[in-house]
Design a protein around this motif. Structure first.
Motif, PDB file in Angstrom:
ATOM      1  N   MET B   1       0.842  -1.211   0.000  1.00 28.51           N
ATOM      2  CA  MET B   1       0.000   0.000   0.000  1.00 28.51           C
ATOM      3  C   MET B   1       0.864   1.242   0.000  1.00 28.51           C
ATOM      4  N   ASP B  50     -12.497  -1.075   1.379  1.00 31.18           N
ATOM      5  CA  ASP B  50     -11.566  -1.585   2.369  1.00 31.18           C
ATOM      6  C   ASP B  50     -11.510  -0.563   3.492  1.00 31.18           C
ATOM      7  N   ALA B  52     -10.424   0.989   7.149  1.00 35.14           N
ATOM      8  CA  ALA B  52      -9.324   0.889   8.104  1.00 35.14           C
ATOM      9  C   ALA B  52      -9.839   1.030   9.543  1.00 35.14           C
ATOM     10  N   TYR B 128      -3.159   0.976  10.936  1.00 39.18           N
ATOM     11  CA  TYR B 128      -3.640   0.297   9.729  1.00 39.18           C
ATOM     12  C   TYR B 128      -2.618   0.422   8.604  1.00 39.18           C
ATOM     13  N   ARG B 129      -2.204   1.729   8.469  1.00 39.48           N
ATOM     14  CA  ARG B 129      -1.258   2.008   7.396  1.00 39.48           C
ATOM     15  C   ARG B 129       0.027   1.175   7.562  1.00 39.48           C
ATOM     16  N   ARG B 132      -0.575  -2.507   7.009  1.00 38.41           N
ATOM     17  CA  ARG B 132      -0.645  -2.797   5.575  1.00 38.41           C
ATOM     18  C   ARG B 132       0.729  -2.797   4.925  1.00 38.41           C
ATOM     19  N   GLU B 135       2.469  -5.772   5.958  1.00 38.07           N
ATOM     20  CA  GLU B 135       1.933  -6.907   5.200  1.00 38.07           C
ATOM     21  C   GLU B 135       2.523  -6.928   3.791  1.00 38.07           C
ATOM     22  N   HIS B 136       2.504  -5.705   3.236  1.00 34.22           N
ATOM     23  CA  HIS B 136       3.029  -5.563   1.881  1.00 34.22           C
ATOM     24  C   HIS B 136       4.494  -6.007   1.819  1.00 34.22           C
TER      25      HIS B 136
END
Lengths: 120, 435
Positions: B1, B50, B52, B128-129, B132, B135-136
């Motif tokens: 993201m 999506d 957050a 969240y950011r 993500r 995760e990315h």
């Protein structure tokens, strides 16, 4: 008393040479190899006038006998004739510094001529 | 993201005024604000985008906040979505526990203090950011690990394949080396056996032959001296000796072949007059036959070559002997020497049985015999011409044959000629005097 010493490991050849030479009036002794010949020469009161020497023999070869003979002052002057079936006989003979050589099979007439030449 | 990308914040409240107030509080965050005025609407929005962070009122008609939260959590995609409950009444510990069980994350009490709400939302937005992003990165890392693993796997497979190939080629090489070793040992053994044969032939065969010939000649001399043999016996003895000589020559010929094969035949080359040599051999051999007439054609002057006297004599004996043997009915045998600028030709010509045309190309092969010899009852082993050819080749020359069946054969030897050697003239005149 004898004139010729034959050194050859083959019994039949020694016998034949002895017969041929005795027929021509020589007295002959035989030895089976160089070592036996040296024994005969060193122990005998008399020396032969000529030696007929085969090269390939067990115990002591013709080459070895010739070296021993040349080192021995008493024996060095006896003329030696090499009798051999070896192919490069004239080379070997000149290396051995012998009086003469004859290839086997021998021509008896030639042998007698050579022996006569060196015994005269 | 993308970190600069806006994230979605869902605000759920049945009172539009409250939604408006949240919106104004949160607009400063610069994120995407989505309104839902009921639990149903909120669920719809969750399906569409999506989300957050969800900001939701606990007390709503139809579905209250906790029930909604439970519904949301049931969806795997929103298991961990941050939920901030807004509650008008003071939340008891029990309610809070309920909220946590539903997976909620935080609470805000009414009256809402804008800074606190903003701070809480902002923390979750940030979380969240980051999540993500993590995760990315994780997935990217995983991808890379996968790629690398695949690559390594491929390399490992390649390596395995190469190893197997190497092992195979090593094995092949080993087998090859082994068979080479065996072949070499066999070859060495063969050479040893041949040398052994040479020694056996020269010593073991010649020793009894020496006794045989010696006794024969002694016997012959004695018989001649005493005149003790009948003519018939003397003739038999003569024949015995002739056959013994023949045996000797045969052994010598076999020894020559063996020496040639082993490269042991050596020449002792010196300048020699080929005319003189030929003259000598012809005069020797012409005494052996009464059926043949010999003719020697030779220039008056000496013809010089560089050669091995004994070996060239052997060549001429072989050729002249053949001329006699292969002309059983007799006839003329011509030996001629002719000189060119830098070659010398020695020719032996007979009027014998000749050589059939189909045999001519093979005539110099060892153990080869022409097809017409047995019909003419001529014995032999087929090595004479082979030896002749090898000796002539060793002299830098060549030998050829021309023949017509029943007409005769001509063998021609060509050898390199050399200039008259120094001091040869006096020797030559001396030789001439002897003759």
């Amino acid at each position: 008393m004898y004139d010729v010493l034959i050194i050859d490991d083959d019994y039949a050849i020694r016998e034949m040479l002895q017969e041929a030479l005795e027929d021509a009036g020589y007295r002959v002794m035989g030895a089976e190899n160089g070592a036996q010949a040296l024994e005969v020469l060193e122990e005998g009161a008399e020396l032969p006038r000529i030696i007929l020497l085969d090269l390939m023999m067990p115990e002591m070869t013709g080459w070895e006998f010739r070296r021993e003979q040349q080192l021995n002052n008493r024996l060095a002057d006896i003329p030696v004739i090499v009798l051999s079936a070896r192919s490069n006989l004239h080379h070997e003979s000149s290396a051995l510094a012998v009086a003469d050589y004859l290839p086997k099979p021998l021509h008896i007439g030639e042998l007698l001529a050579v022996v006569a030449r060196h015994c005269s | 993201m993308n970190p600069s990308e806006k994230i979605n914040i869902l605000m759920v409240d049945d009172q539009p005024a409250k939604l408006l107030s949240y919106e104004s509080i949160l607009s400063d965050l610069g994120e995407n604000l989505i309104r839902a005025s009921s639990g149903r609407e909120a669920l719809e929005q969750l399906l569409k985008a999506d989300i957050a962070v969800i900001l939701m009122d606990v007390s709503m008609p139809e579905i209250d906040g906790f029930e909604l939260a439970e519904l949301i959590r049931q969806h795997p995609r929103h298991e961990k979505t941050a939920i901030i409950f807004v509650s008008g009444v003071h939340l008891t510990d029990f309610d809070q526990l309920k909220g946590y069980q539903a997976g909620a994350v935080d609470y805000v009490s009414v009256p809402v203090i804008p800074e606190i709400l903003r701070a809480k939302v902002s923390v979750f937005a940030e979380l969240y950011r980051k999540t993500r992003l993590l995760e990315h990165l994780n997935s990217e890392l995983e991808l890379r690990v996968q790629e690398r693993t695949l690559e390594l796997q491929q390399r490992a497979e390649e390596l395995q394949r190469l190893n197997a190939e190497l092992a195979r080629s090593n094995q092949e090489r080993q087998t090859l080396l082994e068979s080479e070793r065996i072949a070499r040992a066999e070859a060495e053994n063969a050479v040893r056996l041949r040398e052994q044969f040479l020694s056996i032939a020269s010593h073991e065969l010649k020793t009894p032959l020496t006794a045989l010939i010696g006794y024969g000649q002694t016997f012959q001399m004695r018989a001649q001296r005493d005149n003790s043999l009948s003519e018939r016996d003397a003739q038999s003895l003569e024949r015995i000796l002739k056959q013994a000589d023949r045996l000797d020559r045969m052994i010598n010929a076999l020894l020559d072949v063996s020496r040639i094969d082993q490269g042991q035949l050596r020449l002792e080359a010196m300048p020699l007059d080929l005319c003189n040599l030929t003259r000598h051999v012809v005069s020797d051999i012409e005494t052996l036959s009464t059926r043949h007439r010999f003719e020697l054609q030779c220039p008056d002057e000496a013809i010089w070559i560089l050669g091995d006297n004994l070996r060239l004599e052997q060549v001429l004996y072989n050729l002249l002997g053949n001329a006699m043997r292969y002309s059983p009915h007799g006839g003329l045998i011509v030996a001629s020497i002719t000189a060119e600028v830098d070659t010398v030709c020695a020719e032996v010509r007979d009027q014998g049985i000749g050589v059939p045309a189909e045999d001519l190309p093979h005539l110099f092969q060892r153990f080869y015999r022409a097809s017409n010899v047995s019909a003419n009852n001529i014995s032999g082993v087929g090595i004479g011409l082979y030896v002749v050819q090898e000796i002539v080749k060793m002299h830098g020359g060549n030998v050829t044959v021309a023949s017509e069946e029943r007409e005769g054969s001509t063998f021609t030897i060509r050898l390199p000629r050399i200039p008259v050697p120094l001091g040869a003239a006096s020797e030559q005149s001396a030789a001439a005097l002897e003759h």
